[in-house]
Design a protein around this motif. Structure first.
Motif, PDB file in Angstrom:
ATOM      1  N   GLU A 129      -1.343  -3.202  -3.903  1.00  0.00           N
ATOM      2  CA  GLU A 129      -2.775  -3.224  -3.612  1.00  0.00           C
ATOM      3  C   GLU A 129      -3.413  -1.864  -3.863  1.00  0.00           C
ATOM      4  OE1 GLU A 129      -4.804  -3.248   0.616  1.00  0.00           O
ATOM      5  OE2 GLU A 129      -4.277  -5.318   0.040  1.00  0.00           O
ATOM      6  N   SER A 130      -2.734  -0.782  -3.439  1.00  0.00           N
ATOM      7  CA  SER A 130      -3.305   0.553  -3.600  1.00  0.00           C
ATOM      8  C   SER A 130      -2.196   1.592  -3.552  1.00  0.00           C
ATOM      9  CB  SER A 130      -4.333   0.843  -2.497  1.00  0.00           C
ATOM     10  OG  SER A 130      -3.715   0.792  -1.215  1.00  0.00           O
ATOM     11  N   ILE A 136       8.282   2.620   8.419  1.00  0.00           N
ATOM     12  CA  ILE A 136       7.690   2.402   7.098  1.00  0.00           C
ATOM     13  C   ILE A 136       8.805   2.389   6.059  1.00  0.00           C
ATOM     14  CG2 ILE A 136       6.056   3.254   5.361  1.00  0.00           C
ATOM     15  CD1 ILE A 136       4.522   4.633   7.581  1.00  0.00           C
ATOM     16  N   ARG A 137       8.868   1.336   5.282  1.00  0.00           N
ATOM     17  CA  ARG A 137       9.902   1.224   4.259  1.00  0.00           C
ATOM     18  C   ARG A 137       9.745   2.324   3.199  1.00  0.00           C
ATOM     19  NH1 ARG A 137       9.593  -4.376   1.640  1.00  0.00           N
ATOM     20  NH2 ARG A 137       7.360  -4.016   1.985  1.00  0.00           N
ATOM     21  N   CYS A 138      10.877   2.688   2.614  1.00  0.00           N
ATOM     22  CA  CYS A 138      10.891   3.819   1.685  1.00  0.00           C
ATOM     23  C   CYS A 138      11.834   3.492   0.532  1.00  0.00           C
ATOM     24  CB  CYS A 138      11.398   5.057   2.419  1.00  0.00           C
ATOM     25  SG  CYS A 138      10.612   6.594   1.937  1.00  0.00           S
ATOM     26  N   ASN A 156       2.446   0.871   3.789  1.00  0.00           N
ATOM     27  CA  ASN A 156       3.648   0.145   4.193  1.00  0.00           C
ATOM     28  C   ASN A 156       4.828   0.371   3.250  1.00  0.00           C
ATOM     29  OD1 ASN A 156       2.844  -1.382   1.998  1.00  0.00           O
ATOM     30  ND2 ASN A 156       2.210  -3.161   3.210  1.00  0.00           N
ATOM     31  N   PHE A 157       4.688   1.321   2.315  1.00  0.00           N
ATOM     32  CA  PHE A 157       5.791   1.619   1.402  1.00  0.00           C
ATOM     33  C   PHE A 157       5.632   3.051   0.888  1.00  0.00           C
ATOM     34  CE2 PHE A 157       8.283   0.901  -2.611  1.00  0.00           C
ATOM     35  CZ  PHE A 157       9.470   0.538  -1.996  1.00  0.00           C
ATOM     36  N   ARG A 174       0.886  -1.164   0.000  1.00  0.00           N
ATOM     37  CA  ARG A 174       0.000   0.000   0.000  1.00  0.00           C
ATOM     38  C   ARG A 174       0.927   1.218   0.000  1.00  0.00           C
ATOM     39  NH1 ARG A 174      -1.962  -3.879   3.211  1.00  0.00           N
ATOM     40  NH2 ARG A 174      -0.904  -3.034   5.047  1.00  0.00           N
ATOM     41  N   VAL A 175       0.963   1.899  -1.128  1.00  0.00           N
ATOM     42  CA  VAL A 175       2.020   2.865  -1.428  1.00  0.00           C
ATOM     43  C   VAL A 175       1.564   4.302  -1.216  1.00  0.00           C
ATOM     44  CG1 VAL A 175       3.623   3.689  -3.202  1.00  0.00           C
ATOM     45  CG2 VAL A 175       2.981   1.265  -3.136  1.00  0.00           C
TER      46      VAL A 175
END
Length: 306
Positions: A33-34, A97-99, A74-75, A9-10
């Motif tokens: 996903e989104s 949160i990963r980046c 989460n991204f 989910r970006v």
């Protein structure tokens, strides 16, 4: 059975053409996903899985984090250079949160042209002869001593426009005064780089890196100067094309070997490892490829400056 990857989910930060391209491609991935684009644009709004959000500022990291948590993001993908230089990756990763993109320290390679030129000198990466100045009078005196044509660059971020290519010594002095004394590019002109004007064909290369290995995309050539016949002031970029005939397999291999891999290795040795997409602007001169400048992330539309 293997563990299934968690759907992404970006949060996509930015509103330019590059963000449209990123949203378009991410939307095609079964892993995504989104996508929430902040603020996004008309292009991102047409991408499947993507919605625009203009309720928060792309520069307000705490508000973006709040938005991300409310939507189980989460991204994070920061598109423009400004949030990267401001530390977006550090901020979101500190929050868990990963980046995708370089850290603030690594992004300084674009944030300061004086820093990047000194880095190239230290690691013996081919580039134009140059000197850095924060004192206008010293810069003015230096300009009077050089015999070769020059390029004058505001050291800080100036949206791809802080580069002047003067045709005469008088124009060079006018440009220097405009940048350092009249602050035509604001604080970006507190420091300047005066460097040798290189001639040849320009190439732009985007390279994915994990801080150790590299994978470069096909080089592109772009249009920078505003007038017909490659004349006038530089812009942030007005279009590019790839593939290009001058980018032979031998030249691409030479650039990876002599410029891009040493850049990634040098940044890691200097304890500022680069992770993300590095844009390298090059001039293919009669004596080989030389670096014009580095940019962070996918600056497809804001290429190199002579």
């Amino acid at each position: 059975m293997g563990v299934q990857p968690q759907p992404l989910r970006v949060l996509l930060i930015g509103n330019g053409g590059r963000e449209h391209a990123i949203a378009w491609k991410l939307s095609q991935s079964p892993l995504v996903e989104s996508i929430i684009a902040v603020p996004g644009n008309g292009g991102t709004a047409t991408c499947s899985k993507t919605t625009n959000n203009t309720s928060v500022s792309a520069e307000d990291f705490p508000a973006l984090l709040d938005l991300a948590r409310k939507n189980n993001i989460n991204f994070v993908v920061p598109g423009p250079e400004a949030p990267l230089v401001a530390g977006a990756v550090d901020f979101f990763e500190d929050a868990g949160i990963r980046c995708f993109g370089p850290s603030k320290a690594a992004a300084y390679m674009e944030g300061s042209k004086t820093f990047s030129k000194d880095f190239m000198k230290k690691h013996k990466i081919p580039t134009a002869a140059y000197e850095n100045f924060s004192d206008y009078e010293k810069a003015r005196q230096y300009l009077d001593t050089v015999q070769h044509d020059v390029v004058i660059k505001a050291s800080g971020l100036a949206a791809g426009k802080g580069v002047i290519i003067p045709a005469t010594k008088e124009e060079a002095h006018d440009a220097l005064k405009g940048i350092m004394q009249n602050k035509e590019f604001g604080s970006a002109g507190d420091e300047v780089v005066i460097e040798e004007f290189l001639t040849g064909d320009e190439l732009s290369i985007l390279t994915f890196s994990d801080g150790y290995t590299i994978k470069s995309l096909p080089p592109a050539q772009d249009h920078k100067r505003i007038g017909e016949g490659d004349t006038g002031l530089n812009t942030g970029g007005m279009g590019c094309y790839a593939p290009t005939n001058i980018a032979t397999p031998e030249l691409v291999a030479q650039i990876d070997r002599d410029i891009i891999q040493p850049t990634i290795d040098g940044m890691r040795k200097d304890e500022i490892p680069f992770k993300g997409v590095l844009f390298t602007g090059l001039m293919i001169t009669s004596s080989g490829p030389k670096v014009l400048e580095y940019n962070d992330h996918a600056r497809l539309f804001e290429g190199p400056s002579r």
